[in-house]
Design an enzyme around this catalytic site. Structure first.
Site, PDB file in Angstrom:
ATOM      1  N   GLU A 112      52.560  45.569  79.042  1.00 56.64           N
ATOM      2  CA  GLU A 112      52.577  44.120  79.247  1.00 56.64           C
ATOM      3  C   GLU A 112      51.128  43.649  79.190  1.00 56.64           C
ATOM      4  O   GLU A 112      50.266  44.220  79.862  1.00 56.64           O
ATOM      5  CB  GLU A 112      53.179  43.805  80.616  1.00 56.64           C
ATOM      6  CG  GLU A 112      53.238  42.326  80.954  1.00 56.64           C
ATOM      7  CD  GLU A 112      53.717  42.093  82.383  1.00 56.64           C
ATOM      8  OE1 GLU A 112      54.381  41.083  82.612  1.00 56.64           O
ATOM      9  OE2 GLU A 112      53.418  42.939  83.266  1.00 56.64           O
ATOM     10  N   GLU A 203      52.457  30.109  83.492  1.00 58.08           N
ATOM     11  CA  GLU A 203      53.125  30.737  84.625  1.00 58.08           C
ATOM     12  C   GLU A 203      52.701  30.048  85.911  1.00 58.08           C
ATOM     13  O   GLU A 203      51.555  29.610  86.040  1.00 58.08           O
ATOM     14  CB  GLU A 203      52.739  32.217  84.753  1.00 58.08           C
ATOM     15  CG  GLU A 203      53.107  33.073  83.569  1.00 58.08           C
ATOM     16  CD  GLU A 203      52.912  34.557  83.862  1.00 58.08           C
ATOM     17  OE1 GLU A 203      52.451  34.884  84.976  1.00 58.08           O
ATOM     18  OE2 GLU A 203      53.221  35.361  82.987  1.00 58.08           O
TER      19      GLU A 203
END
Length: 216
Positions: A112, A203
């Site tokens: 990630e 986010e």
């Protein structure tokens, strides 16, 4: 506080169960969804806390508004990542913890990754291992690595590495030369695998704010 980012990987576990809708009429998205819109891949995930509303706009544009959120991820980009140059522009106005970053996954190895361009009150690098720096697109970026153990991922619960480049001179518009980061990571032994999706990601975690971003 690196757990802030680990909350978001649940999005990737969840998306494998989603249908991928085709072109959608403009509408507010408030529950977990992935698909294509005006030629761009998009992804939205929330754990349901607070209020979060995501909207797809023309071409690569999207907007998101949140208030007292739990955690969420959102953005537009490409279903398959690559070492492309990514242009982004717009506004990013968090109150509290939030990120604006190129974000993606690879498999074999499972990784990630974040190329962080802007953030709110919290710099996650303080909780990770500093590996070096890279200069790209007018700024120094600090490079970090962190291992996630038994956390959700695009292949289910797994142990995997996170790779980060965090820009020192924060910005909400510009070009990200992803190859510079991928190559710098590789030189530090932080290799990527086969690309999965890649987005310009907004986010938020236990915060409020708004963002309007255009990707190309």
């Amino acid at each position: 506080m690196v757990s802030f980012s680990s909350l978001f990987v649940a999005a990737c576990a969840a998306v494998t169960a989603f249908a991928l809708p085709n072109e959608l009429e403009k509408r507010a998205i408030t529950s977990n969804e992935q698909g294509t819109n005006n030629g761009y891949f998009y992804s939205f995930w929330t754990n349901g806390g607070g209020s979060v509303s995501y909207n797809n706009g023309a071409a690569g544009q999207y907007s998101v508004n949140w208030k007292d959120c739990g955690s969420f991820t959102s953005g537009k980009g490409w279903a398959t990542g690559s070492a492309r140059n990514i242009n982004f522009s717009g506004s990013f106005n968090p109150s509290g913890n939030a990120y604006l970053a190129v974000y993606g996954w690879t498999t074999s190895p499972l990784v990630e990754y974040y190329i962080m361009e802007n953030y709110g009150e919290y710099n996650p690098g303080s909780s990770m291992a500093h590996k070096g720096t890279v200069t790209s697109d007018g700024s120094v970026y600090d490079i970090y690595a962190h291992q996630q153990v038994n956390q959700p991922s695009i292949v289910g619960t797994a142990t995997f590495n996170q790779y980060w480049s965090i820009r020192r001179n924060k910005r909400s518009s510009g070009t990200v030369t992803t190859a510079n980061h991928f190559n710098a990571w590789s030189r530090l032994g932080m290799g990527l695998g086969s690309h999965n999706y890649q987005i310009v990601n907004t986010e938020g975690y236990q915060s409020s704010g708004s963002a309007s971003i255009t990707v190309s």
